[in-house]
Design a protein around this motif. Sequence first.
Motif, PDB file in Angstrom:
ATOM      1  N   ARG A 261     -53.005  30.767  50.690  1.00 61.76           N
ATOM      2  CA  ARG A 261     -52.415  32.090  50.573  1.00 61.76           C
ATOM      3  C   ARG A 261     -51.001  32.066  51.131  1.00 61.76           C
ATOM      4  O   ARG A 261     -50.759  31.518  52.202  1.00 61.76           O
TER       5      ARG A 261
ATOM      6  N   GLN B 283     -50.239  30.086  41.237  1.00 64.88           N
ATOM      7  CA  GLN B 283     -51.458  30.684  40.695  1.00 64.88           C
ATOM      8  C   GLN B 283     -51.483  32.151  41.120  1.00 64.88           C
ATOM      9  O   GLN B 283     -51.479  32.451  42.310  1.00 64.88           O
TER      10      GLN B 283
ATOM     11  N   ARG C  25     -53.339  35.845  40.658  1.00 69.43           N
ATOM     12  CA  ARG C  25     -54.499  36.602  40.200  1.00 69.43           C
ATOM     13  C   ARG C  25     -54.113  38.072  40.126  1.00 69.43           C
ATOM     14  O   ARG C  25     -53.779  38.682  41.132  1.00 69.43           O
ATOM     15  N   SER C  26     -54.165  38.611  38.936  1.00 70.28           N
ATOM     16  CA  SER C  26     -53.748  39.997  38.710  1.00 70.28           C
ATOM     17  C   SER C  26     -54.968  40.857  38.451  1.00 70.28           C
ATOM     18  O   SER C  26     -55.755  40.564  37.542  1.00 70.28           O
ATOM     19  N   PRO C  27     -55.168  41.914  39.224  1.00 70.07           N
ATOM     20  CA  PRO C  27     -56.317  42.794  38.979  1.00 70.07           C
ATOM     21  C   PRO C  27     -56.124  43.561  37.678  1.00 70.07           C
ATOM     22  O   PRO C  27     -55.003  43.713  37.193  1.00 70.07           O
TER      23      PRO C  27
END
Length: 467
Positions: free
Chosen positions: A10, A37, A39-41
């Motif tokens: 992170r 990388q 990550r899209s909600p």
Amino acid sequence: GEPGDGFGRRVTGTPSPRALVLALDSGVQDGDTVYLQVRSPPGNPMRVRVDPLAAVHQADLVHVGWRSAGLAGLVMLSVLALGMWGAVGEMRFGLLALALASQALYFAASGGEAHLWSATAWLSRDMRLVHLTGVLALLANIGFASRYLRLEARRPRVTLVLRVLATSAAVLAVAMLLAPRGWMIAATSALAALMILVVLSGAVVDGMRGRQAALFLLAGWVPMTLLLLGHLAELSGSWLGPPWMGHALPASCALSGLVVTVGLGGIVRTLRRERDDASHRASYDALTGALSRSAIEARLAHAVRSAHVSGSSLSVVFFDIDHFKRVNDQYGHLVGDECIRIVALRTRNRLRTYDLFGRWGGDEILVLLPDTPLDEAVGVAENLRSAVNSRALEIDGRMLAATVSLGVAQLAYGEQANELVRRADAALYASKQDGRDRVSISRWATLQDPSPSRGPTVVPAPAADRS
């Protein structure tokens, strides 16, 4: 590095009003490959770019400036619309205030500005709440547009379609809040696009027919709709627009709100002018310009109450045109109407500015004389009589002699308005019986002399009072 190096680690970024800024390692050179990388909600698509830090800061300033202007414009316009609603009582201003305020709340929640106030910070912490806020803003704007265009009265089928779409969007928004699914955002975005297009189609039809409200709505909504459709495509994940979309949409909504507010203000002014014209037509006789029967009755009732309270004098003169039926039968109703108009004009010009002049019906005229005792009222009546019989009426090349018979009465102690008019009418009838073209008076106990009397007495006006 190679794919997989550092994945799962992170990274804490530098906050920015429009993005998460990550500083690259100091050893990275131009042309090096960087693997990220992200990550899209659902409902929160992300764009990844590598830019110089100075360019990022410059873009932040532009973004903040435009968004601040757009949000401030929406808030100020909503307050203005709310004030106009309170001032003129037009419900469409209230709905416009709700629509603009809901837009401002959605943009503040989705853009992060809601974090500035503790009362709204919770809205932007969960994308499901942001999505729900957006749906509510959309429904508020669709509701305003429907009322603004009067779709329910003019196009009930279109209104029914909008209600079905709005209900479906609301159900999906609540379902998204309780049990989110990826397809729900795309479905809600599609429903939103359909509702907007349905409203615009109705506005286009009305605009082609020259309706002012529709033209203003089109001028304000078409540019905003193009940006909004792009925003909905972003939310559904089917398209990723340019970076300036984030601040262009709030600014376009504020501009749209300004255009619609101006248009609604013009419509309200037109409606008020039409109501004023209708009220004027109801209060004034079209032929003579005198007060109508209902208006003169209302003024008389008020004058009688005021005279009883203050003890001031109030007299009335009631008159009509002698042998008017003969004029109508011999020359026709058009000549008769012109005869009434000229007599009304001549007599009204002999009155004081605060005297009231009303057409009672047909050729009958009632004159209210505030603060006028009986002897002065007789003088006014004689002046009116001479204004008519002093010269003939010229109508369509004919010279017609005209006279009037008049009855005068002063308000008596405890007397009601209808009783006062009845006595003046009896005096008018006495003038007819005595040969016409004369003034008769009805005497009774007055407000200044409330001594007992067996009833009114109708007598001719003294000859000395005649002009």
